[in-house]
Write an enzyme that holds these catalytic residues in place. Structure first.
Site, short mmCIF file in Angstrom:
data_model
loop_
_atom_site.label_atom_id
_atom_site.label_comp_id
_atom_site.label_asym_id
_atom_site.label_seq_id
_atom_site.Cartn_x
_atom_site.Cartn_y
_atom_site.Cartn_z
CE LYS A 37 34.68 40.95 29.65
NZ LYS A 37 34.13 41.18 30.99
CG ASP A 50 38.42 42.96 30.46
OD1 ASP A 50 39.44 43.59 30.81
OD2 ASP A 50 37.26 43.36 30.72
N GLY A 112 30.82 38.17 33.82
CA GLY A 112 29.87 39.07 33.19
C GLY A 112 30.53 40.38 32.78
CB ALA A 113 30.02 42.91 30.47
CB ALA A 201 44.98 46.90 49.78
CB VAL A 203 48.94 46.11 44.36
CG1 VAL A 203 50.41 45.96 43.97
CG2 VAL A 203 48.69 45.58 45.77
#
Length: 223
Positions: A37, A50, A112-113, A201, A203
């Site tokens: 990143k 992150d 990416g950001a 979905a 969680v």
């Protein structure tokens, strides 16, 4: 270079979660894959980032500062956050860093950001980085209302630059009763010509969510 460029239609769509799942799955299958990143922003002292999650996903295969060379406090686009801190982001250094990782490992997944056209430096966007690296692109998009437009714009932008679309993943990053969610995959397929690979979905539990993402994405994305 073997790898993948992971972008989003917006911030907060779950790019890091998806990247972590892909890296962990690849490594579990015997592929020496690492994430990268180039820049993260909105970093608060003492809070997990992150980059920390990506570092854990690859079992600490590289130092944290190699996997994420630029960190900024302000929650802004990297070019803007760097400007506020009196720093500069070096596009060349990032490209060289990714290539160095590719020389040491079998695959590199570059996250990416924000979105594809977020300013990475004063001159370049994340789209420019994907082009420079020659990587195909995975688009992580919201599942709810507005995602058809955002996804179509992102796909159009990457195709205009000659980038290859690997897949679209719709990620429900939060709980919602949005009535558009069941209809959006088919509409995105209609307007982009590419059916979303998966609709993930929500969680709530973080660890359980990562297990769910890994199971849903296992074997579905090649790089």
């Amino acid at each position: 270079m073997r790898g993948l460029f992971i972008t989003g239609t917006d911030t907060g769509v779950g790019k890091t979660e998806v990247t972590c799942a892909l890296v962990a799955n690849a490594r579990a299958a015997g592929l020496d894959a690492v994430p990268m990143k180039p820049a993260q922003s909105g970093v608060a002292p003492g809070e997990p980032t992150d980059a920390d999650r990506l570092h854990a996903a690859c079992d600490g295969a590289e130092p944290l500062e190699v996997l994420c060379p630029y960190s900024f406090a302000a929650p802004l686009a990297p070019a803007v956050a760097a400007r506020l801190e009196g720093r500069q982001v070096s596009f060349g250094a990032i490209v060289d860093g990714v290539r160095a990782l590719a020389a040491r490992h079998e695959a590199v997944l570059v996250e990416g950001a924000g979105g594809l056209l977020v300013p990475l430096t004063e001159e370049e966007t994340y789209a420019d980085l994907a082009v420079a690296l020659g990587l195909s692109v995975l688009v992580v998009a919201r599942a709810g209302l507005g995602t058809v437009n955002h996804t179509a714009l992102t796909v159009e932008a990457l195709r205009a630059r000659g980038l290859v679309l690997t897949a679209i993943v719709l990620n429900q990053a939060c709980e919602t009763d949005d009535p558009s969610v069941p209809y959006n995959p088919a509409e995105i397929a209609r307007v982009t010509g590419r059916e979303p690979l998966a609709r993930l979905a929500h969680v709530r539990d973080i660890a359980e969510r990562q297990r769910f993402l890994r199971s849903r994405l296992a074997g579905k994305i090649q790089f």
